[in-house]
Structures are given as structure tokens and as C-alpha cells.
Design an enzyme around this catalytic site. Structure first.
Site, PDB file in Angstrom:
ATOM      1  CG  HIS A 450     110.775  11.451  38.528  1.00  0.00           C
ATOM      2  ND1 HIS A 450     112.018  11.955  38.236  1.00  0.00           N
ATOM      3  CD2 HIS A 450     110.206  11.112  37.327  1.00  0.00           C
ATOM      4  CE1 HIS A 450     112.206  11.910  36.924  1.00  0.00           C
ATOM      5  NE2 HIS A 450     111.120  11.423  36.354  1.00  0.00           N
ATOM      6  CG  ASP A 454     106.263  14.497  30.589  1.00  0.00           C
ATOM      7  OD1 ASP A 454     107.500  14.443  30.709  1.00  0.00           O
ATOM      8  OD2 ASP A 454     105.698  14.693  29.491  1.00  0.00           O
ATOM      9  N   GLY A 455     107.736  16.118  32.878  1.00  0.00           N
ATOM     10  CA  GLY A 455     108.212  17.483  33.089  1.00  0.00           C
ATOM     11  C   GLY A 455     109.182  17.655  34.235  1.00  0.00           C
ATOM     12  CG  ASN A 456     109.277  14.781  37.281  1.00  0.00           C
ATOM     13  OD1 ASN A 456     108.786  15.208  38.317  1.00  0.00           O
ATOM     14  ND2 ASN A 456     108.684  13.832  36.558  1.00  0.00           N
ATOM     15  N   GLY A 457     112.401  16.842  34.652  1.00  0.00           N
ATOM     16  CA  GLY A 457     113.719  17.342  34.296  1.00  0.00           C
ATOM     17  C   GLY A 457     113.715  18.832  33.993  1.00  0.00           C
ATOM     18  NE  ARG A 458     109.961  19.082  29.820  1.00  0.00           N
ATOM     19  CZ  ARG A 458     108.786  18.703  29.329  1.00  0.00           C
ATOM     20  NH1 ARG A 458     108.054  19.572  28.631  1.00  0.00           N
ATOM     21  NH2 ARG A 458     108.337  17.484  29.511  1.00  0.00           N
ATOM     22  CB  ILE A 459     110.066  21.359  37.012  1.00  0.00           C
ATOM     23  CG1 ILE A 459     108.824  21.598  36.163  1.00  0.00           C
ATOM     24  CG2 ILE A 459     109.912  22.056  38.364  1.00  0.00           C
ATOM     25  CD1 ILE A 459     107.560  21.023  36.728  1.00  0.00           C
ATOM     26  CB  ALA A 460     115.040  19.254  37.972  1.00  0.00           C
ATOM     27  NE  ARG A 461     116.827  20.577  31.674  1.00  0.00           N
ATOM     28  CZ  ARG A 461     116.356  19.337  31.566  1.00  0.00           C
ATOM     29  NH1 ARG A 461     116.910  18.354  32.276  1.00  0.00           N
ATOM     30  NH2 ARG A 461     115.348  19.057  30.769  1.00  0.00           N
TER      31      ARG A 461
END
Length: 518
Positions: A450, A454-461
Site C-alpha cells: 500500500h 489512495d489509488g492503490n487498488g486501481r494501480i494494482a489492477r
């Protein structure tokens, strides 16, 4: 003439109570006792949703917008609450168990189902806490004054050397990642050997020597054995681990966070390779592959943003893609925030697509991810900077403060460790030969660290799909309808070290997508 007495409004009364709560927090207090607030203020704050009772007479602060059953405030407060509660309960006469001490020394702050606590004043009982957590207090030896350490949360731990000496043998087999991580922080045998000699721990010495040899620290193992034998003790070396270490940990690398991540990576590789479908190989028609990526944008953006809680429509996303969207004067703050998130997603998507093209032309996907992920992050939020919603300085880079994941027992590593972890993360990706491993761990380890506020999920995808391209897999969309299954699989990987459910989840999505195409 009598002066008229004005009565405070309910909002004014609440504001008064919130000021008192703010003053309490200003002292660094997380666990709030009944005596810290008057009954009136306490009841007012509970009713307004700013205070929650954990156990009788003990409270934590909460957010009024948390839904019923929301666990986030508890998991984010857990360690500080525990430290304050135990200090109040036992004074200085307590410590966590040796096993829990090793886990924390290894950088694992996952909230446990049951926390083991030692104290001479303990009643050998369980104290039930919210969301299936509890404390088990046992009347047992605590860390001595010279062996106790207090961490940043105020928890009293066995020093790492003392904890390893006092751990049971099954702990090594049941927690190989944590124990290997802890062992790897030692540069030499002196600290552990002193405790072993003072206590005459010949059996334990054989176990710890075997454990050090298991991770490739031959010199430390030799020094423990020779040191004990020179003092007249009979020592038989015994490896307490069930399996060999997946690699020898370099003696110069002592960061527990980095070593733990490397151990996780190596332990998770084989399960992923067994579960994931074989990669189809690089596509011959790169332009066709990139066209399919572009065609997926609206569906991908809708699902990815919705998973993060943004309220967007396919119509709005299509307008942004075509350049037809303009902010309306009557848009609410929420509508503006959602639209700017969608605009940032479009801008980041274009950069990711360029990265995919470079990967399809056989550039190293780990290198591309390393070089470009910061640009993706800035693109996600640059429209919000332009609109004045967030500061430009917020796009400077990795976080410099703690971060928590909603409803998760996993506590991401502290901010001081992030840069080292990200450097090692991309090094592992660059050297990883298997595309499926890059796909699964590229996503999972990123959200585990992490690195951003913010934005970790979007960048992970985005990372996941960059690595999908590296194996010739098609762009993969995680549907909003499967959000709970998706988040649950990530939680199991983060808190239990079991990557199987997440690998299976992605593999099943690939099969479903292939069936729709065919």
C-alpha cells in the site's frame, strides 16, 4: 431587567463534546476510559456515532458515516488500544507472548484472532473483543527488565533474541515466514548466545542453530554450537522447520520487511503456478491486442472505479473518453469528485496502454512497471490537482504516514519501510520468469505494501494487466459484482499468507472471459 438565558442547541452541545474528545486525542490517547469523559459527553458522542464501546468502560473513536458492523475503526485502533488497556490492567507487569513478539518483530502487524498476553497477575481467562478478536491472558513468566522492548504502539515485547529462545518448536513450523524473517535480522550470534549460556538452554541452542543453518547463516549456527560446547553443554543440532528455506537470505540484508516480502514471494510462487492457466504466449498481432485493450476501457473503468466506491456511469465514462465531458455548475462535490476520478482513470489508462505496448514488444514487464507506475499514480489524481481538490505536493511519491485498509485486519508496513520494499518488489518482478506469478503477486504485493495514501487498488489492477500482457493473457476486468469475493481473497493472502484463493479467483475470471469470447 432580567437577562434572557440562551439554551445551547443540540449541534452546539455536540460541538462542545467533540472539542473535549479532540483534547483527549491531542494527548495521543486512543483507548478512552469512562473516566476520561463525563456521562453526558460520553452518551452524546456515542449517540452521534463518534464513540464506540469496546469492552465495558473502554471506548474508541469512530466515524459517524461508518455502516453498522463496520470493523475499520477497531482494526486501525487495535494495537494502541491493547497497549493502553494492558498497561491500565497490569501496570508494568506484563508482556506479549514470545511467539507474538516474534511476529511483531518480523514486521507483521496483522490483527490476530487471539492475542496471547503474559502477566503474574493474569487470571488465565479470555477477554472477548469485537469482530472475532480476543485477549487470552495467562499467568506465566514475562520478559525480564533487560529483555523487554516497547514498540511504537506501546506494546511490551520480549526482545527478539529472548523471544526466539522462549518460542516453542512448533511455532517455527507453523510460522516459517515470520521466524525466518526474524532470524535473518541477526548479524552474529552474540546476543542469542548470551541468553542461551545464561539459561543453560542446550536443547534450544540446537534448535536455533538448526534454524540459522536452514536460512543459510552457517557462521551463526557454528558460533552457537561451539559457544555452548565450549561451556560444557552437550548440544545436538535440530532444524525446527518442516522444509528447507526457499533461498539463503544474504547476511547484509537485515530489513525484516524486505526479508519477509521475499520469503512470501518464494513461498507463494508454486501454488500460483499450479493454479493458474498456462500463458498463451505473446500475440502475433500487437495492434489487434491493443485495440481490444482500448475497447475494454469503459467497462474496465466502470468496474474498477466502482470497486473503490466511486459513483460513475458508463455514460459519464464514455463522455470523458470522447472529450465531451465538462463540469456543470450545479454538480455536487461528490459528483465532481467522481467525475474527476473517472477523468484521471482515462489519463492513466492511456499511459498503461503504452506500457502494455512496450511489453508486447518484449521489453521487461518488471522494468516497465518500475519506470512507469509513478506516472500512472500522478495521472490518476492530476485532474483533482487542477481542480484544486488536492494539493500538488500530494503527488510527490510514496506515502510518508500510516495507512489502513477498510475492514481489513492487515496493517500495511510503516512508511519508513515503503521505499526499500518497493525497490525489492520491482527487483523481484524484473527477475521473475513466470508470467502468472507476475500477474498474481504484482497485484497482491502492491496492495500489501500500500505505497500510496489512495489509488492503490486501481494501480494494482493496472499492474496486473500489464503483467497479463507479458504472458499474452487478454486484459482482465474484475467485475463489481464479485467485489466481496475479490476483497476476501486478498484478505486471506494478507492475513494468512495463503495466496491460493486469490490465484484461483483470477484464474476463474480468465476462464470465464475466454468462454465469453469464444
Amino acid at each position: 431587567m432580567l437577562k434572557r438565558k440562551f439554551m445551547a442547541t443540540p449541534s452546539e452541545k455536540l460541538a462542545e463534546s467533540l472539542d473535549i474528545l479532540k483534547d483527549i486525542h491531542g494527548t495521543g490517547t486512543v483507548a478512552i476510559k469512562s473516566s476520561d469523559l463525563t456521562r453526558t459527553h460520553r452518551e452524546r458522542l456515542i449517540k452521534a456515532g463518534f464513540l464506540k464501546e469496546i469492552i465495558r468502560g473502554w471506548y474508541i473513536t469512530t466515524r459517524p458515516d461508518e455502516t453498522t458492523g463496520e470493523s475499520t475503526s477497531w482494526f486501525t485502533s487495535f494495537w494502541d488500544f491493547i497497549a493502553a488497556y494492558l498497561q491500565e490492567r497490569f501496570g508494568d507487569n506484563w508482556s506479549l507472548s514470545p511467539e507474538q513478539s516474534v511476529i511483531l518483530h518480523a514486521g507483521n502487524l496483522t490483527v490476530p484472532r487471539q492475542l496471547l498476553v503474559r502477566s503474574p497477575q493474569a487470571r488465565n481467562q479470555i477477554t472477548t473483543l469485537p469482530y472475532e478478536t480476543s485477549i487470552f491472558e495467562t499467568r506465566a513468566t514475562i520478559a525480564s527488565s533487560k529483555e523487554v522492548e516497547k514498540n511504537s504502539h506501546g506494546l511490551k515485547l520480549f526482545s527478539l533474541a529472548s523471544a526466539l529462545v522462549n518460542c516453542s518448536e512448533p511455532f517455527y513450523r507453523n510460522n516459517p515466514t515470520e521466524t525466518r524473517t526474524a532470524l535473518a535480522t541477526f548479524r552474529d550470534a552474540s546476543e542469542i548466545l548470551q541468553i542461551l549460556l545464561e539459561g543453560g538452554h542446550s536443547v534450544v541452542a540446537g534448535r536455533i542453530a538448526g534454524a540459522f543453518r536452514n536460512i543459510g547463516r552457517e557462521r551463526i549456527a557454528h558460533d552457537i554450537l561451539s559457544g555452548m560446547r565450549s561451556a560444557g553443554y552437550q548440544v545436538s543440532e535440530n532444524d525446527p522447520f518442516q522444509d528447507p528455506s526457499p533461498f539463503s537470505i544474504p547476511p547484509r540484508q537485515i530489513s525484516p520487511f524486505v526479508n519477509r516480502m521475499r520469503l512470501m514471494w518464494h513461498s507463494m510462487r508454486e501454488p500460483i503456478i499450479k493454479i493458474f492457466p498456462s500463458d498463451p504466449g505473446q500475440p502475433k498481432d500487437i495492434e489487434h491486442y491493443l485495440k481490444l485493450v482500448s475497447d475494454n476501457f469503459v467497462n474496465d473503468a466502470y468496474n474498477s472505479l466502482s470497486i473503490e466506491g466511486y459513483r460513475v456511469s458508463e455514460e459519464l465514462i464514455e463522455k470523458i473518453r470522447s472529450g465531451q465531458w465538462q463540469p456543470e455548475q450545479n454538480d455536487s462535490d461528490r459528483q465532481q469528485r467522481d467525475a474527476l476520478a473517472a477523468k484521471g482513470y482515462w489519463e492513466a489508462f492511456q499511459l498503461v496502454k503504452k506500457g502494455v505496448e512496450a511489453v508486447l514488444k518484449e521489453e521487461n514487464s518488471g522494468t516497465i512497471a518500475d519506470q512507469q507506475h509513478q506516472n500512472w499514480y500522478r495521472a490518476l489524481f492530476s485532474p483533482s490537482v487542477t481542480a484544486g481538490i488536492i494539493k500538488a505536493s500530494d503527488l510527490a511519491g510514496y506515502r510518508n504516514q500510516p495507512v489502513y485498509i477498510r475492514r481489513s485486519k492487515h496493517v500495511p508496513p510503516n512508511s519508513d519501510a515503503v521505499k526499500d520494499l518497493m525497490h525489492e518488489f520491482f527487483d523481484l518482478l524484473t527477475k521473475e520468469p513466470n508470467a502468472a506469478v507476475r500477474v498474481v503477486l504484482g497485484h497482491f504485493i502492491f496492495v500489501y505494501i500500500h505505497p500510496y495514501i489512495d489509488g492503490n487498488g486501481r494501480i494494482a489492477r493496472f499492474l496486473m494487466n500489464l503483467f497479463m500482457a507479458s504472458g499474452g493473457y487478454p486484459w482482465l476486468i474484475i467485475p463489481l459484482a464479485k467485489r466481496n469475493e475479490y476483497m476476501s481473497a486478498l484478505e486471506v493472502a494478507s492475513t494468512q499468507g495463503n495466496i491460493g484463493p486469490f490465484a484461483s479467483f483470477l484464474a476463474e475470471l480468465i476462464v470465464e472471459q475466454d468462454n465469453k469470447i469464444n
